[in-house]
Design a protein around this motif. Structure first.
Motif, PDB file in Angstrom:
ATOM      1  N   GLU A  47       0.989  -1.309  -0.044  1.00  0.00           N
ATOM      2  CA  GLU A  47       0.047  -0.110  -0.103  1.00  0.00           C
ATOM      3  C   GLU A  47       0.901   1.260  -0.027  1.00  0.00           C
ATOM      4  O   GLU A  47       0.705   2.451  -0.650  1.00  0.00           O
ATOM      5  CB  GLU A  47      -1.008   0.065   1.325  1.00  0.00           C
ATOM      6  N   THR A  83       1.527   2.318  -3.549  1.00  0.00           N
ATOM      7  CA  THR A  83       0.296   2.937  -4.345  1.00  0.00           C
ATOM      8  C   THR A  83      -0.051   4.317  -3.647  1.00  0.00           C
ATOM      9  O   THR A  83       0.083   5.049  -4.347  1.00  0.00           O
ATOM     10  CB  THR A  83      -0.736   2.028  -3.810  1.00  0.00           C
ATOM     11  N   ALA A  84       0.423   4.609  -2.420  1.00  0.00           N
ATOM     12  CA  ALA A  84       0.095   5.707  -1.730  1.00  0.00           C
ATOM     13  C   ALA A  84       1.264   6.591  -2.299  1.00  0.00           C
ATOM     14  O   ALA A  84       0.910   7.740  -2.770  1.00  0.00           O
ATOM     15  CB  ALA A  84       0.507   5.776  -0.077  1.00  0.00           C
ATOM     16  N   THR A 128       0.475   7.581  -5.800  1.00  0.00           N
ATOM     17  CA  THR A 128      -0.861   8.393  -5.902  1.00  0.00           C
ATOM     18  C   THR A 128      -0.485   9.914  -5.469  1.00  0.00           C
ATOM     19  O   THR A 128      -0.961  10.752  -6.338  1.00  0.00           O
ATOM     20  CB  THR A 128      -1.686   7.818  -5.035  1.00  0.00           C
ATOM     21  N   ALA A 181      -8.923   8.677  -4.932  1.00  0.00           N
ATOM     22  CA  ALA A 181      -7.899   7.713  -4.303  1.00  0.00           C
ATOM     23  C   ALA A 181      -8.556   6.438  -3.714  1.00  0.00           C
ATOM     24  O   ALA A 181      -8.479   5.340  -3.912  1.00  0.00           O
ATOM     25  CB  ALA A 181      -6.950   8.569  -3.455  1.00  0.00           C
ATOM     26  N   HIS A 182      -9.735   6.880  -2.924  1.00  0.00           N
ATOM     27  CA  HIS A 182     -10.368   5.679  -2.123  1.00  0.00           C
ATOM     28  C   HIS A 182     -11.074   4.780  -3.234  1.00  0.00           C
ATOM     29  O   HIS A 182     -11.132   3.612  -2.982  1.00  0.00           O
ATOM     30  CB  HIS A 182     -11.072   6.344  -0.818  1.00  0.00           C
ATOM     31  N   PHE A 227      -8.822   2.523  -4.697  1.00  0.00           N
ATOM     32  CA  PHE A 227      -8.390   1.212  -4.125  1.00  0.00           C
ATOM     33  C   PHE A 227      -9.355   0.437  -3.612  1.00  0.00           C
ATOM     34  O   PHE A 227      -9.271  -0.919  -3.001  1.00  0.00           O
ATOM     35  CB  PHE A 227      -7.190   1.494  -2.918  1.00  0.00           C
ATOM     36  N   ASP A 275      -8.754   3.140   6.041  1.00  0.00           N
ATOM     37  CA  ASP A 275      -7.430   3.492   5.355  1.00  0.00           C
ATOM     38  C   ASP A 275      -6.767   4.504   5.962  1.00  0.00           C
ATOM     39  O   ASP A 275      -7.394   5.512   6.660  1.00  0.00           O
ATOM     40  CB  ASP A 275      -7.793   3.804   3.770  1.00  0.00           C
ATOM     41  N   ILE A 285      -2.697   5.654   2.663  1.00  0.00           N
ATOM     42  CA  ILE A 285      -3.047   6.495   1.227  1.00  0.00           C
ATOM     43  C   ILE A 285      -3.896   7.681   1.772  1.00  0.00           C
ATOM     44  O   ILE A 285      -3.168   8.823   1.181  1.00  0.00           O
ATOM     45  CB  ILE A 285      -3.851   5.597   0.355  1.00  0.00           C
ATOM     46  N   VAL A 343      -2.355  11.660   0.606  1.00  0.00           N
ATOM     47  CA  VAL A 343      -3.289  12.213  -0.229  1.00  0.00           C
ATOM     48  C   VAL A 343      -4.084  13.404   0.340  1.00  0.00           C
ATOM     49  O   VAL A 343      -4.224  14.284  -0.434  1.00  0.00           O
ATOM     50  CB  VAL A 343      -4.234  11.322  -0.888  1.00  0.00           C
TER      51      VAL A 343
END
Lengths: 276, 353
Positions: A125, A128-129, A132, A154-155, A158, A219, A222, A226
């Motif tokens: 993750e 990805t974070a 992003t 973003a949410h 994923f 979460d 991320i 973000v």
């Protein structure tokens, strides 16, 4: 899930399994480590004391404090706003993806498409974070658009694979004969989806939506990278508070979160059972 | 009337292509009970799915009352299907299932409701309208499926082995029920089955299929008494197929002899056969057992087995060339005895291979 569990209790071997050495002890140990911390957290959220290790008396004061705390209320609202939006968007996208990968016939690249949809589950993750964060920074600069939309986007992204899994599972189990029967009875493709496919798919859609909601609500990584200023979600707020030590107030908020999740899971379970 | 013209259906592409139907042509008369009969994998279900619109022909054309329908989507064809596993919508009541077709056609509510009642009465399920589908027995689900497919008054009703999931007693009842429904509605029924007894009992016409081709079309009597090919004779009932020598033709009739016996004049499926060894169909019930030395005996052999089945006995006679023949008799001869077999030569048929 039932299928998965059934391998642990084969019709003839269940008694034998229970007689295996350590079976009972191991089971209790696993359950203890899974749920004891949560139980402790819940118990001490009702403690009339600032300490989270020493019990004095039953009280709801930390719940009152949590509900009166403006920061908690604001971050809870943001969490719910983001989670609900992400759930709706990701469930719609996941449903369309599941239809395309199970009802679109056999086409070149179908397996690749399924793999691409599921791949984000395998990527760490944090990667990805960071990706992003970098990507959205560029987009923010190019478009000049700011706001909570980026966090929802973003949410949504994923959440898609989580919502996709149960929906696709349900669709592949569902006989295509129902849709053939609808088409045979003069239903256009849209009417077939609206009156036959979607109602039969609903348990899968609900399960997918629930997973997406919980994953989004939960979460941290991320969101941490973000989220813009003033977009503090509940987990981020709790994380911030924890740095100053665990307070009973955080226990109370966490207990509310647990209660919310358990209620949702139970509700979905009974909804699905009623349908059957 | 359905016209299937030179229809070929292939699945897959290139090397892996499988031909399910090869250049099939067929005419199904309006208002008839028409059966597609054949073993599994013969292409009968593919043909049904092509008429329904679930598959599109690779080549050829399908016309309904002169209008080409071969490339229309299923929802644009005035054709309804009763599926093998019924495919009733589990999330709808019996009534809504039955009314689904008319609902999709956006007919007025009053018309839908009256048709639902009419259809449920027709299949004798009037009091089950509000039930859920999974509360019904297999036989009841079958009748709901019929009512649902008949409710929009299709020009053609397709039935894909609808009785195969029912037990024997229910199946017999449904056979006459289906005949009655076909008679009362006047709708063309196209029925797919692998059960030759079912086909013979119900159909106005039967098309026997094998390996993606139609082998013979005819009334049940024609198919049963005058099979054209060895495949059809073999597939319909327990016909005996014996060896003979074709001597030649006399008009449409064939001259044959069994072994070194006297020449006989019999029916032939085709006059294009060339003289030499041929196969002849011989129904068990047309054979009479006589003394081995009887002048009238056409075939001779030894009784190797005898089975009592209530109304009589079935004897297995091994002929001199090793071929075994089933014979139905009221009083069986002892196993091991030698017998002669006599039969009406008008019931004999020379078969195509």
């Amino acid at each position: 899930m039932d299928k998965l569990l059934s391998i642990f209790r084969p019709s003839t071997g269940s008694r034998e399994l229970r007689r295996q050495p350590l079976f009972t002890g191991m089971s209790w140990l696993v359950l203890l480590f899974l749920y004891a911390p949560i139980a402790v957290l819940v118990v001490f959220s009702f403690n009339d004391n600032r300490s989270v290790v020493r019990w004095t008396e039953f009280s709801l004061r930390w719940y009152a404090a949590a509900l009166e705390n403006d920061d908690i209320r604001r971050s809870a609202m943001i969490s719910i706003q983001v989670a609900l939006s992400a759930t709706v968007f990701s469930t719609i996208i996941a449903t369309m993806a599941a239809l395309a990968t199970t009802r679109g016939g056999v086409y070149r690249g179908r397996s690749a498409a399924i793999a691409l949809i599921n791949q984000p589950l395998m990527i760490p993750e944090i990667v990805t974070a960071i990706a992003t964060l970098a990507f959205f920074s560029i987009l923010r600069q190019l478009t000049g658009v700011t706001g909570i939309g980026w966090l929802i986007l973003a949410h949504t992204v994923f959440c898609v694979p989580f919502a996709y899994m149960p929906i696709r599972a349900r669709l592949s189990d569902m006989s295509v004969t129902y849709e053939a029967a609808a088409a045979d009875l003069y239903a256009t493709p849209w009417q077939t989806f609206r009156h036959v496919t979607l109602p039969l798919l609903m348990p899968g859609v609900m399960a997918g939506a629930m997973l997406a909601f919980v994953v989004s609500l939960d979460d941290v990584i991320i969101t941490l990278l973000v989220a813009g200023p003033g977009e503090t979600t509940l987990p981020i707020y709790i994380l911030g508070q924890i740095r100053r030590g665990v307070t009973p107030e955080v226990n109370a908020v966490s207990t509310i979160l647990i209660g919310l999740t358990v209620t949702m899971v139970t509700l979905t379970f009974f909804l699905q059972r009623k349908r059957k | 009337m359905i016209d299937v013209k030179n229809v070929t259906k292939r699945f897959g592409e290139g090397q892996a292509a499988v031909t399910a139907l090869g250049d099939v042509s067929l005419t199904i008369p309006e208002g008839s009970f028409f059966t597609l009969l054949g073993p599994s994998g013969c292409g009968k279900t593919t043909l049904l799915r092509l008429i329904a619109g679930f598959e599109l022909p690779t080549e050829g054309e399908i016309a309904l009352d002169g209008e080409s329908i071969g490339h229309l989507a299923p929802n644009n064809r005035p054709v309804n299907t009763v599926f093998q596993n019924y495919a009733l919508f589990p999330h709808m009541s019996v009534a809504r299932n039955v009314g689904f077709g008319l609902e999709m056609l956006k007919r007025p509510k009053a018309e839908i409701d009256s048709t639902i009642n009419e259809m449920l009465d027709l299949v004798q399920l009037g009091e089950f309208a509000t039930r859920r589908v999974d509360q019904l027995s297999g036989g009841q689900q079958q009748r709901v499926a019929l009512a649902r497919a008949l409710a929009p008054r299709p020009k053609v009703l397709l039935l894909d082995e609808p009785l195969s999931a029912l037990d024997l007693k229910l199946r017999k009842g449904m056979q006459s029920e289906l005949k009655r429904l076909q008679h009362e509605t006047g709708i063309t029924f196209v029925f797919v089955t692998h059960d030759q007894g079912e086909a013979l009992a119900m159909s106005d016409q039967i098309a026997v299929m094998s390996a993606g081709a139609i082998r013979q079309v005819g009334t049940p009597e024609e198919i049963y008494t005058a099979p054209q090919s060895r495949f059809v004779a073999d597939f319909i009932g327990d016909t005996n197929i014996v060896n003979a020598t074709l001597l030649g033709f006399d008009g449409d009739a064939a001259k044959i002899k069994f072994g070194e016996g006297t020449p006989l004049t019999v029916h032939a499926a085709s006059t294009s056969l060339s003289p030499g060894p041929v196969h002849v169909a011989l129904r068990p019930e047309t054979i009479h057992v006589v003394d081995e030395r009887a002048e009238t005996a056409l075939l001779r052999g030894e009784v190797v087995d005898s089975t009592y089945f209530g109304a009589g006995s079935q004897m297995l006679v091994r002929l001199e060339d090793g071929v075994s023949v089933h014979v139905q008799v009221s009083t069986p001869r002892p196993v091991g005895s030698r017998v002669g077999l006599e039969c009406d030569t008008s019931m004999l048929h020379v078969l195509e291979d």
